[in-house]
Write a protein that holds these residues in place. Sequence first.
Motif, short mmCIF file in Angstrom:
data_model
loop_
_atom_site.label_atom_id
_atom_site.label_comp_id
_atom_site.label_asym_id
_atom_site.label_seq_id
_atom_site.Cartn_x
_atom_site.Cartn_y
_atom_site.Cartn_z
N PRO A 147 0.87 -1.17 -0.18
CA PRO A 147 0.26 0.05 -0.18
C PRO A 147 0.88 1.41 -0.15
CG PRO A 147 -0.49 -1.48 1.82
CD PRO A 147 0.50 -2.10 1.03
N GLU A 148 2.12 1.04 0.60
CA GLU A 148 3.02 2.44 0.81
C GLU A 148 3.30 2.65 -0.62
OE1 GLU A 148 3.61 -0.54 2.06
OE2 GLU A 148 3.44 -0.42 3.93
N GLU B 44 1.90 2.32 -3.34
CA GLU B 44 0.79 3.05 -4.25
C GLU B 44 0.60 4.30 -4.11
OE1 GLU B 44 -2.27 1.02 -5.57
OE2 GLU B 44 -1.70 -1.03 -5.11
N THR B 45 1.12 4.82 -2.61
CA THR B 45 0.89 6.18 -2.35
C THR B 45 2.08 6.93 -3.28
OG1 THR B 45 2.63 6.43 -0.68
CG2 THR B 45 0.15 6.04 -0.05
N HIS C 270 0.98 -2.45 -10.09
CA HIS C 270 0.83 -1.45 -9.13
C HIS C 270 2.27 -1.72 -8.05
CE1 HIS C 270 -3.28 -0.49 -9.88
NE2 HIS C 270 -3.43 -1.95 -10.19
#
Length: 421
Positions: free
Chosen positions: A255-256, A258-259, A291
Amino acid sequence: MNRFDVIIVGAGITGLASAYHLKKMNEKLKIAILDKKPAYCQGNTAKSAAAFRNLFSSDVNRKITQSTIEFYRHVQNDLKIDLGMHFNGYLFLGDRKFIDNPTFKGFVEEGIASYVSEQTLISAGFRTKLSEEEISVMNLSNIEGGLLGLNCGILAPEKICEFYGNELGKMGVEFYFGTEVKAPSLQPVTPLNYPGEPFVWQKTVLSTIETNRGEFSASDFIFCTDVWTSDILDSTGIDGHTRGKKRQVFQISGPEVETVMGTGLIEGQNVMTLTILPSHEIVLRPDPESHSIWVTIADDYNRNFSTTEDPQPERDFYEKSLFPILTAYFPQLKNSKVSSMWAGYYAYNTIDKTHYVFRDKNIIVATGSSGSGIMKADAIGRVVASLQGGIDKTVLFGDLVIDTSDLGIHKRKVKEEEMVI
Ligand SMILES: Cc1cc2nc3c(=O)[nH]c(=O)nc-3n(C[C@H](O)[C@H](O)[C@H](O)COP(=O)(O)OP(=O)(O)OC[C@H]3O[C@@H](n4cnc5c(N)ncnc54)[C@H](O)[C@@H]3O)c2cc1C
């Protein structure tokens, strides 16, 4: 006996582009492509970080990248064949001195790049001011600005190879996979059938090569064997002028990541801009489909020259050398994980870091891509075709012209390339 007009050894992107332009120039040529791998583009072409740019310090490199990029763009936009191209830009980051260097100024004046302010970078999520400790211990610099290459981005080499491969199939080029060429010897032009030939006074050429699948003969041989060129050609006494160095790619996800993927600086592009961090030139290459980000570096010192068949990536190298730098500029990546990694080779021309395309007897060699063989392949294929056809001027896509001998040995016209990453 398999007899051809031209045999190309090496079915990477260079071999395919060369065959394509040879056939475009002379459709009657009977061409075979031989490769030890089970399919095309399984060598370094498959290991690439798959990015393209026209930002090079030498004129010839700017021309061969510009024309190759435009050819690929033509295939994708006009012929409607998806090559996975995104014009998401190339962002070089650095301190004032680095950003203001004369080469970068030239790119901006030419209109192929623009400056990016520190403020814009902060808004895009970069940490521009590092601690004194980070600066002194890891030799890092603050980010005081950026240079954004506008006609640059990422692509999918396997799709480009598929394009060339399909076209070559239609043109009647024969592929021989799983075919390993053994180190050849030159043979006498006029054999006397006397033991010990060829003697030094006999004229020699390469007329037949041995492989694990029998002998192959041709009038001309073209070696597009990248980092393995010297392994094959040394026995002929012809120098491949190239040395291999391992280069690794580490894919990070989570998730990091993706930022960070949101940091697109090219208007209208929703893909993160490929980013080169300051000081140690670590490259962050987005992979929108998975991603993830691919992290890579061209580390030179204490990295030996080598050419094994299957180089292995080193997780330890990522964790100890790359991760601390990465997280200094992107603290938000502290919990990111390596989800995949691989290694290949740069085929270095250690003198000017630009391809060699030359002819010796009936042997043509195209090697020395020095880490930018995908983004130059179409132009290199055209130079190979000119060399085989005896044409002095090579017309590249978009009507750019270079002398065919520019990338050769004897009349070489290449300035040492400063921008190898
Ligand atoms: C980590 C990494 C990142 C990179 N990033 C980029 C990038 O972002 N952009 C870019 O443009 N370039 C990049 N490159 C460089 C690029 O991958 C190469 O320049 C390019 O793939 C060279 O293509 P090629 O066809 O000349 O060589 P290859 O694809 O290696 O093809 C050579 C072929 O010769 C065959 N062969 C060798 N010996 C024999 C033999 N004896 N018999 C039969 N066959 C033989 C091999 O099997 C192989 O298929 C990168 C490379 C690496 C390793």
